[in-house]
Design an enzyme around this catalytic site. Structure first.
Site, mmCIF file in Angstrom:
data_model
loop_
_atom_site.group_PDB
_atom_site.id
_atom_site.type_symbol
_atom_site.label_atom_id
_atom_site.label_comp_id
_atom_site.label_asym_id
_atom_site.label_seq_id
_atom_site.Cartn_x
_atom_site.Cartn_y
_atom_site.Cartn_z
ATOM 1 C CG ASP A 1 -2.037 0.988 1.124
ATOM 2 O OD1 ASP A 1 -1.825 2.084 0.558
ATOM 3 O OD2 ASP A 1 -3.135 0.682 1.598
ATOM 4 C CE LYS B 1 -5.351 12.104 0.669
ATOM 5 N NZ LYS B 1 -6.633 12.312 1.386
ATOM 6 C CD GLU C 1 5.290 -6.159 -12.618
ATOM 7 O OE1 GLU C 1 6.206 -5.843 -11.852
ATOM 8 O OE2 GLU C 1 5.342 -7.144 -13.397
#
Length: 236
Positions: free
Chosen positions: A142, A146, A218
């Site tokens: 992950d 931010k 991917e």
């Protein structure tokens, strides 16, 4: 409130998803029928209140042990198990939909050298013995894009310190990501926790490993014109 989970693990904040949309009937059957015997619970995971180290020789019969952290749908995990029948591989994944997908792939492939931890890798680290893992994989984790969420990434001291503890000296750690800033943070943090980056030329991170199988994550990155990076480290 207690500072421990009923399993004996400490309470930890978890920022990902444990479950997505509804499971298919077949996937529910995989979870009901297969998960218990494939999890470290078969040798005392759930009834381990003192968090004693897992009995890995009993689990894998003395084989070298590898670890995949966040296996997604399990494509790479099953591929490695097929290619390396003499190795025992543990996959850690908290997302139950991914666990169910893996169980279906295991049934199809008929591999018998896998174990599953259906939860946070940090809880697994609590009970892995020191210097017990010969190779580890972190593939398309992950990205938490931010900036204020970068502390949630795996490549932070909270995860890397226990990972370094459970890896054998000389163990290989592979990281694949399509996020340039994740590459930056990885290259910044890994040397601080006892890892050497093994790249000597650009192709060493541009080209996938010889035993690589492309995953759904991917393929999504390639469709969206993001460049995969393949980083290889050695535990010093």
């Amino acid at each position: 409130m207690s500072d421990q989970h009923p399993s004996g693990a400490p309470w930890r904040n978890f920022y990902g998803r444990f479950k997505g949309k509804g499971l298919r009937k077949s996937q529910e059957a995989y979870l009901d029928e297969d998960l218990a015997q494939l999890s470290p619970g078969a040798v005392g995971w759930e009834e381990n209140p003192d968090r004693a180290p897992l009995d890995l020789p009993t689990l894998f019969g003395g084989r070298d042990i590898w670890l995949e952290i966040g296996f997604g749908g399990g494509e790479h995990l099953v591929h490695q198990a097929q290619q390396n029948p003499g190795v025992g591989i543990i996959g850690a994944e908290p997302y139950i939909n991914g666990v169910a997908m893996l169980l279906g792939k295991i049934r199809t492939a008929q591999v018998d050298n896998l174990a599953i931890h259906p939860g946070d890798a940090r809880d697994l680290f609590d009970v892995l013995p020191d210097a017990s893992i010969s190779r580890a994989f972190l593939l398309y984790p992950d990205p938490w894009p931010k900036k204020r969420h970068h502390r949630r990434r795996f490549v932070t001291p909270e995860h890397l310190e226990p990972l370094a503890r459970v890896l054998k000296p000389g163990a290989i750690f592979r990281v694949a990501t399509d996020i340039p800033d994740y590459v930056r943070q990885t290259l910044q943090q890994l040397p601080r926790h006892g890892f050497d980056w093994l790249a000597e030329a650009p192709d060493d991170w541009r080209r996938p490993w010889d035993d690589w199988i492309s995953t759904r994550y991917e393929q999504k990155a390639l469709r969206e014109d993001r460049t995969p990076h393949y980083l290889t480290f050695r535990r010093v």
